[in-house]
Design a protein around this motif. Structure first.
Motif, short mmCIF file in Angstrom:
data_model
loop_
_atom_site.label_atom_id
_atom_site.label_comp_id
_atom_site.label_asym_id
_atom_site.label_seq_id
_atom_site.Cartn_x
_atom_site.Cartn_y
_atom_site.Cartn_z
N CYS A 425 0.85 -1.19 0.00
CA CYS A 425 0.00 0.00 0.00
C CYS A 425 0.89 1.24 0.00
N ILE A 426 0.86 2.02 -1.08
CA ILE A 426 1.80 3.14 -1.23
C ILE A 426 1.13 4.51 -1.08
N SER A 427 -0.15 4.54 -0.75
CA SER A 427 -0.82 5.85 -0.60
C SER A 427 -1.00 6.19 0.87
N ARG A 428 -0.92 7.50 1.16
CA ARG A 428 -1.12 8.01 2.51
C ARG A 428 -2.02 9.24 2.44
N GLN A 429 -2.87 9.40 3.44
CA GLN A 429 -3.83 10.50 3.43
C GLN A 429 -3.26 11.67 4.25
N LEU A 430 -2.17 12.21 3.72
CA LEU A 430 -1.45 13.30 4.39
C LEU A 430 -1.42 14.53 3.49
N TRP A 431 -0.97 15.64 4.05
CA TRP A 431 -0.74 16.85 3.24
C TRP A 431 0.72 16.92 2.80
N TRP A 432 1.61 16.31 3.60
CA TRP A 432 3.04 16.42 3.36
C TRP A 432 3.54 15.18 2.63
N GLY A 433 4.01 15.36 1.41
CA GLY A 433 4.53 14.22 0.65
C GLY A 433 4.39 14.45 -0.83
N HIS A 434 4.76 13.45 -1.61
CA HIS A 434 4.63 13.50 -3.08
C HIS A 434 3.18 13.19 -3.45
N ARG A 435 2.49 14.18 -3.97
CA ARG A 435 1.09 13.96 -4.34
C ARG A 435 1.01 12.99 -5.51
N ILE A 436 0.09 12.06 -5.42
CA ILE A 436 -0.03 11.02 -6.44
C ILE A 436 -0.42 11.64 -7.79
N PRO A 437 0.34 11.35 -8.85
CA PRO A 437 0.06 11.97 -10.16
C PRO A 437 -1.07 11.27 -10.91
N ALA A 438 -2.24 11.29 -10.28
CA ALA A 438 -3.42 10.65 -10.88
C ALA A 438 -4.60 11.61 -10.79
N TRP A 439 -5.40 11.64 -11.86
CA TRP A 439 -6.57 12.53 -11.93
C TRP A 439 -7.80 11.69 -12.25
N TYR A 440 -8.98 12.19 -11.82
CA TYR A 440 -10.24 11.48 -12.04
C TYR A 440 -11.23 12.38 -12.79
N ASP A 441 -12.03 11.76 -13.67
CA ASP A 441 -13.14 12.51 -14.25
C ASP A 441 -14.38 12.25 -13.39
#
Length: 960
Positions: A425-441
């Motif tokens: 699991c590589i996602s974290r629900q934080l403000w500090w970090g590398h934002r995941i380069p994924a977008w949703y419609d």
């Protein structure tokens, strides 16, 4: 050099500035062979370095300095890690204590700016600590895991993995921190054994079903009654005769009165509690696995704060939301904290007669080790890497020896995790970090690329097409997993990447083999290919250090308040400042009172200044292959004394060699016996010391250089030199000067990787005597073993003289002769060579052993009544009269005779044992026979000596 007899630690700062200013840590960009690289495990920007960092960085600096002195083109790549969760906890504690605010009181931009300000402060502290430790890192190449270049490489890695179908998004059970509102890794969860309540609850069987003994209910034991709201089954063991008839039937979950199936699963332990287990797939990891196997519905009962929902959320076993309407929760539980809800549900169970009993039960409770919050298993949408695929090459690289673990035992730890690896699991629900380069419609379709513009261009979306970027950030270990190659310029094919990758050695702790080391191997081997397009490893060797613990064996941590800042040992610190430091920027501020109390007890007067070299030597000497390393403050003093010993020895050498003929400009050197001896010793030391460093046995290397410098060079050779210099023999003095400067200069080069400051300082003072014009010792060649300098005959002769002197010293101690009393000894030997040796070196023997006179006896001459000491073909006689306390000496001899008698009995029993004689090798039997002969000879000598002393005593008594 200073005239002070104590090494001045203040010079260390100036020396480091001299190194850095002159660029001695840089590599040669034009050399494409004989390169050597270490990538530092990047310290977290959570404040300052601790002793574990100092320990590992000392080892790394020894390695890099040693390789640099061997002529290699070296790079020690440095940098820091943004440490997502840990940094955010510190900032949240900081703004709460200083401003009385929480994260939600800030907008995201201002909050992130606060962290960047903190990063700058922390980075400054860390770099200051590293400089003070003497780390010869390449500061010009310093990196941060969220700098612009690194961010680009993180995005590149994510995009490639996603496009190769190795990253996916899904709803799965994760460890959830209800305070930080983020998933955390399994590896960051610490289980603590605690005594808790276990409740035995009655579940009514549906449709008038009954157990074999006629009961219309089952009893379920649980430590988490609040999760009754999310029950989707009850499991029994299919081999349990009590319940197997009920498998496939229904049971009613109390409180919520939901009909749920009874399933058969071996997870239910026949012998544990009642043998029946409630299954809550959305709030327990074991239940989640069972739910997947049996395709059970998963029911989420909590929000992300750990409060009970107003309506239950139903999901299928694959995490898809189900449109089920009958999902109300009784109003009295709405919005109630999970632990308060537990009490209310227990009360309700008792009220409806469903609570059978309660008892205490010891179990593991999962905590986030960083903030002490109890973890809640929670169904959430997260990003995952298919780790099993990446693990294949990573396992193979260790199996075929491309990556070697030191010590070897850690391979097994690596294999056990890698062979059972789960998706990461590589996602974290934080403000500090590398934002995941994924977008949703608006339909939830996912688009992955560097930025929104690229997605619009790639998919031909106009500006009216709404896209929203994922709010999650990446796990810190994902970005740090790219460390060895991203710091060298990847994804660009830089010259540095070509020169220094794979890196040579990684120095790290066993506690992050899974967090970091394994993940680095997996990611590196996926992204980096060699010239033949085969997966490239990140490093050739993994050197695993033990864990630094305090004097009581406790792990050093801020929460325990036993962390020691390396700078406080180097520079010293008052108690007041130490207390302040240990209770500032804490992850768990509630522990400050306990920490204050323990610190006052441990360091009532603060910490004295020891200097960087003393700390480095201590840490090196502790670098054993053990898993736990006890840091003892008392050892620091011993190695501080070693630095002073080297300092004063160097002052003696300089006094006797500066502006003198030391034979450095040619001409024949007439070496004395002691010169040959120390040069032989030196070359053997070079050989053994180099072998220890080559085998990564830094503790052995430290002991070798300590023993040679302190004992052989300072205590023996310099002492002998002083005696011979006083003879004023110009030829001999010239050879002594040559040897003194030759040996000292090589000691400095040998010791430099471990104690760089003092060796640089002394070397700068003696290099002109050796006609050396280079700027620094760190670029000097490391000494090499020279067999031509080995003089076995001279070595053995001085070793014999040492034995003689030590024997005389031991007799002084044994019979309590005053240390400074000049003795007259009578010397006898059947060997003419021994007699000649002693006669030629009388001045040395008499001076060191404090002898007034040595009388040489012929074979047939008898000494006056004496204590006799035998030493390798010689006999030392100490006249009794006016020398010893006779009663004490007789007592001493009796003790020796008793010991000899016991030893004789053991040897005789062994030689009388038929099994020993028939099975033991002939050389061992012969050895035991010789031991018996020597025992009898020694016993006879001691008995004769005793008789002699008694006779002398009785004769004197009669005369008086």
């Amino acid at each position: 050099m200073s005239k002070n007899k104590t090494y001045n630690m203040e010079i260390e700062k100036n020396i480091y500035n001299f190194w850095e200013k002159n660029g001695f840590f840089k590599y040669n960009k034009n050399i494409n062979q004989n390169n050597f690289c270490i990538a530092i495990p990047p310290p977290n920007i959570t404040g300052s370095l601790h002793m574990g960092h100092a320990f590992q960085q000392t080892i790394m600096d020894i390695i890099i300095r040693y390789q640099r002195m061997q002529g290699k083109n070296t790079l020690w790549q440095t940098g820091t890690d943004h440490a997502g969760i840990a940094t955010q906890i510190i900032i949240e504690n900081k703004i709460l204590s200083e401003e009385g605010k929480i994260r939600k009181d800030y907008n995201k931009k201002d909050y992130i700016n606060k962290i960047w300000k903190w990063k700058k402060e922390s980075n400054k502290i860390i770099s200051q600590q590293m400089r003070r430790l003497g780390n010869s890192v390449n500061w010009k190449r310093e990196r941060f895991t969220m700098d612009e270049k690194f961010s680009k490489s993180v995005k590149e890695a994510f995009i490639r993995l996603y496009k190769d179908n190795l990253i996916y998004r899904g709803k799965r059970l994760v460890n959830w921190d209800t305070e930080l509102h983020t998933a955390i890794s399994d590896l960051e969860v610490k289980n603590r054994k605690k005594k808790v309540h276990i409740w035995y609850i009655k579940y009514q069987l549906a449709n008038d079903e009954k157990t074999l003994d006629g009961k219309n209910y089952l009893i379920i034991a649980t430590t988490r009654p609040e999760t009754i709201l999310g029950d989707t089954a009850v499991a029994v063991n299919p081999e349990d005769l009590r319940y197997k008839n009920l498998i496939g039937k229904k049971i009613i979950s109390p409180i919520i009165n939901r009909y749920i199936p009874i399933i058969g699963d071996k997870y239910a332990d026949i012998h544990k509690n009642t043998g029946c287990v409630k299954i809550t797939p959305a709030h327990d990891f074991n239940d989640y696995k069972i739910g997947k196997q049996h395709q059970l519905i998963m029911i989420n009962i909590m929000d992300l704060n750990g409060n009970i929902l107003n309506k239950l959320e139903f999901f299928d076993s694959n995490g898809k939301l189900l449109n089920i309407h009958n999902c109300e929760i009784p109003k009295k539980y709405h919005g109630i904290n999970r632990f308060i809800a537990r009490k209310l549900i227990v009360s309700e169970l008792e009220k409806i007669g469903a609570l059978i009993k309660v008892k205490l039960y010891e179990t593991n409770i999962p905590y986030n080790e960083r903030n002490g919050i109890i973890i809640e298993p929670m169904l959430t949408n997260q990003w995952y890497i298919r780790a099993k695929f990446l693990a294949k090459n990573a396992i193979k690289a260790v199996e075929d020896g491309r990556i070697n673990f030191i010590p070897q035992q850690y391979k097994n730890m690596y294999y056990s995790w890698m062979n059972n690896i789960q998706d990461w699991c590589i996602s974290r629900q934080l403000w500090w970090g590398h934002r995941i380069p994924a977008w949703y419609d608006k339909n939830g379709n996912i688009y992955v690329n560097y930025n929104e513009d690229k997605i619009r261009i790639e998919n031909n979306f106009d500006t009216n097409f709404v896209l929203n970027q994922d709010k999650d950030v990446l796990d810190t270990w994902f970005s740090s997993g790219l460390w060895t190659f991203s710091t060298l310029g990847w994804p660009k094919k830089t010259n540095a990447l070509k020169m220094f990758h794979p890196t040579d050695i990684l120095v790290s702790g066993f506690d992050i083999i899974f967090f970091w080391i394994a993940r680095m191997i997996m990611l590196t081997m996926y992204f980096i290919k060699d010239k033949k397009n085969k997966p490239q490893i990140p490093f050739k060797t993994v050197y695993i250090t033990g864990l630094i613990r305090d004097e009581e064996g406790q792990k050093m941590s801020k929460s325990k308040g036993n962390v020691i800042d390396p700078l406080d040992i180097i520079n010293g610190i008052s108690l007041e400042d130490l207390l302040k430091k240990r209770t500032t920027n804490m992850l768990q501020p509630q522990l400050s009172k306990k920490i204050l109390k323990n610190t006052k007890k441990e360091f009532p007067e603060g910490i004295k200044a020891y200097g960087a070299d003393a700390l480095r030597f201590t840490l090196t000497a502790l670098a054993s292959t053990g898993r736990d390393i006890i840091f003892d403050m008392k050892r620091l003093l011993g190695y501080r004394n070693f630095c002073n010993k080297l300092w004063n020895a160097s002052r003696f050498v300089l006094i006797n060699t500066k502006n003198q003929d030391c034979g450095q400009n040619g001409g024949k050197i007439n070496f004395s016996l002691s010169d040959y001896w120390i040069l032989t010793k030196l070359n053997n030391t070079i050989k053994n010391y180099s072998e220890a460093l080559d085998k990564n046995r830094y503790d052995i290397a430290a002991n070798i250089i300590y023993d040679f410098t302190w004992n052989d060079f300072c205590d023996w050779y310099i002492t002998i030199s002083k005696i011979l210099i006083n003879k004023n023999d110009k030829v001999q003095i010239r050879s002594i000067r040559y040897t003194l400067i030759e040996v000292l200069e090589k000691i400095l080069r040998l010791a430099h990787p471990i104690i760089p400051f003092i060796t640089e300082n002394i070397w700068q003072n003696i290099k002109s005597i050796k006609n050396i014009h280079d700027l620094t010792i760190m670029l000097q060649p490391f000494p090499k073993f020279d067999e031509s300098k080995i003089n076995k005959i001279a070595f053995e002769k001085i070793e014999w003289i040492k034995k003689l002197i030590i024997a005389i010293r031991n007799i002084r101690t044994e019979i309590n002769i005053e240390p400074n009393k000049l003795l007259h000894i009578f010397f006898k030997s059947e060997s003419k060579n021994i007699i000649t040796l002693v006669k030629k070196n009388q001045i040395i023997i008499k001076s060191i052993a404090l002898l007034k006179e040595i009388t040489f006896l012929s074979k047939n001459e008898t000494p006056p009544v004496s204590i006799t000491k035998l030493i390798n073909n010689a006999e030392l006689n100490f006249p009794i009269e006016n020398t010893i306390n006779i009663k004490n000496e007789l007592h001493r001899l009796d003790k020796i005779l008793l010991k000899l008698q016991k030893e004789k009995k053991i040897i005789e029993m062994k030689l009388a044992n038929e099994k020993f004689i028939s099975h033991a090798p002939l050389n061992l039997i012969e050895k035991e026979k010789n031991r018996l002969i020597e025992n009898i000879k020694t016993k006879t000598k001691i008995e004769t000596q005793k008789i002699t002393i008694l006779s002398f005593y009785l004769k004197n008594k009669k005369n008086n």
